[in-house]
Design a protein around this motif. Sequence first.
Motif, short mmCIF file in Angstrom:
data_model
loop_
_atom_site.label_atom_id
_atom_site.label_comp_id
_atom_site.label_asym_id
_atom_site.label_seq_id
_atom_site.Cartn_x
_atom_site.Cartn_y
_atom_site.Cartn_z
N UNK A 97 0.92 -1.23 0.03
CA UNK A 97 0.09 -0.01 -0.01
C UNK A 97 0.92 1.30 -0.09
N UNK A 98 -0.04 2.51 -0.41
CA UNK A 98 0.76 3.82 -0.28
C UNK A 98 0.07 4.49 0.55
N UNK A 99 0.57 5.01 1.73
CA UNK A 99 -0.45 5.70 2.74
C UNK A 99 0.31 7.12 3.40
N UNK A 100 -0.48 8.01 3.47
CA UNK A 100 0.15 9.05 4.12
C UNK A 100 0.11 9.21 5.39
N UNK A 101 1.13 10.23 6.13
CA UNK A 101 1.23 9.70 7.53
C UNK A 101 -0.19 10.02 8.45
N UNK A 102 -1.18 10.74 7.85
CA UNK A 102 -2.40 10.56 8.74
C UNK A 102 -3.08 9.38 8.57
N UNK A 103 -2.73 8.61 7.47
CA UNK A 103 -3.32 7.14 7.47
C UNK A 103 -2.62 6.18 7.98
N UNK A 104 -1.41 6.38 8.24
CA UNK A 104 -0.34 5.32 9.00
C UNK A 104 -0.63 5.61 10.62
N UNK A 105 -1.04 6.93 11.08
CA UNK A 105 -1.43 7.23 12.39
C UNK A 105 -2.66 6.23 12.77
N UNK A 106 -3.52 6.28 11.98
CA UNK A 106 -4.98 5.46 11.89
C UNK A 106 -4.61 4.07 12.02
N UNK A 107 -3.83 3.59 11.07
CA UNK A 107 -3.34 2.19 11.08
C UNK A 107 -2.43 1.77 12.40
N UNK A 108 -1.73 2.86 12.91
CA UNK A 108 -1.01 2.40 14.02
C UNK A 108 -1.95 2.43 15.47
N UNK A 109 -3.25 3.12 15.36
CA UNK A 109 -4.32 2.87 16.30
C UNK A 109 -4.88 1.57 16.22
N UNK A 110 -5.18 1.21 14.96
CA UNK A 110 -5.78 -0.34 14.98
C UNK A 110 -4.79 -1.23 15.34
N UNK A 111 -3.48 -1.16 15.17
CA UNK A 111 -2.43 -2.08 15.79
C UNK A 111 -2.23 -1.92 17.11
N UNK A 112 -2.73 -0.93 17.76
CA UNK A 112 -2.70 -0.72 18.96
C UNK A 112 -0.93 -0.18 19.27
N UNK A 113 -0.56 0.24 18.39
CA UNK A 113 0.86 0.99 18.45
C UNK A 113 1.02 2.45 18.73
N UNK A 114 0.56 2.74 19.81
CA UNK A 114 0.58 4.25 20.22
C UNK A 114 1.84 4.91 19.81
N UNK A 115 3.26 4.35 20.14
CA UNK A 115 4.28 4.81 19.81
C UNK A 115 4.63 5.42 18.39
N UNK A 116 3.80 4.84 17.50
CA UNK A 116 4.02 5.25 16.35
C UNK A 116 3.35 6.89 16.07
N UNK A 117 2.10 6.83 16.41
CA UNK A 117 1.52 8.10 16.52
C UNK A 117 2.35 8.97 17.19
N UNK A 118 2.87 8.79 18.32
CA UNK A 118 3.84 9.73 18.89
C UNK A 118 5.11 10.20 18.06
N UNK A 119 5.48 9.35 17.57
CA UNK A 119 6.58 9.63 16.36
C UNK A 119 6.13 10.59 15.35
N UNK A 120 4.91 10.05 14.71
CA UNK A 120 4.54 11.06 13.56
C UNK A 120 4.17 12.42 14.26
N UNK A 121 3.61 12.57 15.53
CA UNK A 121 3.14 13.90 16.13
C UNK A 121 4.56 14.73 16.12
N UNK A 122 5.57 14.02 16.62
CA UNK A 122 7.00 14.76 16.86
C UNK A 122 7.49 15.31 15.76
#
Length: 536
Positions: free
Chosen positions: A105-130
């Motif tokens: 797939x090809x995803x934007x950072x916003x879409x990756x944040x949502x995918x991280x939420x589904x996977x329960x990987x909050x750390x990914x969202x933190x890295x993207x926000x930073x």
Amino acid sequence: MILDRSVSKNFFGRENMLEVLYKTVANAKGGGTESVILSGKRGIGKTKLLENLYNLVFERQDVVPFFYTVRRSFVSSEDFANDYLGSFILQALAFMGKDPAVLSGVYSLEELKEAARVFGACWIADIIYEYIDVRKEGREAKIVLNAISAPYRSYQITGNPVVVMIDDLHKIRKFCEPKSNEINSGFWTLFEDSISSMHVPHIFSGVPHEIEKVFFEDNLLGDYLEMIDLPRLNTEDSVKLFRALCEMYGLKVEIEPADLIGTFGGNPLYIKNFLQAARHAGGTLSKAVFEQTYDSEITIGKTYRYWTFLLKKYVRPLELRKPSLSFLHGLSNDNNDDFPQLEQDMSERISEILHDSGSLETGFSETMPADNFLRDIVKELYRREIQHELPDKVTELIVANESSQVRESVTASFIITIPADPKAGLVAIKLFEQIAMNYKIPLKEMGKLQLAMADLFSNVLAGDASAENFKFQIKRIEDSFLVEITTPQKELVLIEQDISRIGAYIDDLKVESIESGTVITLVKEIKEDVVSPEGD
């Protein structure tokens, strides 16, 4: 391609190296692993080795694998940083779910944040926000540093080691060394925390000259880095690869590969390109077919186009093209009289450019072309573009491949249809000579038109994958001789360098789009009729 099962096929002679790198990755869990700089000539198999390592780690390890290479052009360092961060997060998600399908797939950072939420990987969202916060500041150097540090940040947050594999180091250096003075912009500074932690090992691959510049000139992390040279395949492994590819391409081998395998210098890319070309000549690989295919590869084939593409890419100034070719040719010959007389500044500039391209190899006291295959390409290119003559080998190839079917197609109308095959194109160029004689075209003008046609087929039409046939129409209108070549490729555009190079042989060059493709017309003014060659 990572997680493509086919990368493990025809993988010979690298098993020990793969095991060494795999053990290096395994040690990352205990924090006792050094990073690696993997040096090797072009086409020697660096990328395939890293792809096999990635697959092995993905399937068997608890270490998160991240493979990165620049596969497209970036307008800015920020574009590169977006791609680097997005690629890491995508591969981390695929690894967490052990789901290779995620990588397609090809995803934007916003879409990756949502995918991280589904996977329960909050750390990914933190890295993207930073990263987004840093990006808002608009400071290029910090944006790149933040993206490069993402694998290390993931280790800090999760405690899971990461192995970062960066293919073709030279492609990312210009993005990793921003011109800004906001922070120390030295290349290794960006990786300092990651590499020195010894929990996030990096494996960088590149051509020797580029690797040596990075490793020895400004390396603050020498204690944490190991340099490994990926050698050429030995004879036994080269033969194994040769036979495996012959089987895959359906080639019946009538020669003993061990007798001729030295031609390729242990380079897997050369072997693969050669056998791909050989299968177009028929289902049998005889000695005659071997020789004809080799001649084709060094004059118009895929390996020829590979090296001419690289040389054009690195030797960008047009005024340096011929001096650079003469420089390479001088190094390719044992006769020192052939070496061009250049000003010292120009000689040093050309040498540096050619080293960066990977076409030169330097020992302690001498410099030489990277391998013998390249030597032969340079010699033929020199004869064509500097001496302006068709190489003997090409002439032999034309004669060897003339067929009665093609000869019969030369009718009084002088319209010829030929298959879109490099050797068939050369046959047409040879047949053109006979037609030109019929039209009483002087030998000098005829030779220049042949050179223009050879250049057109070698550098413009050689990569036309859409073409099934080319149509030639040859005619004389008063004092002009015209060669019209019709290709099915639509909206074909000749770049300025092509027009300048081909135009040097002829008086006019026209490109016209038609409904069925493109017509390229070569025009040569005729000043006198040919003298019959019978008295020569």
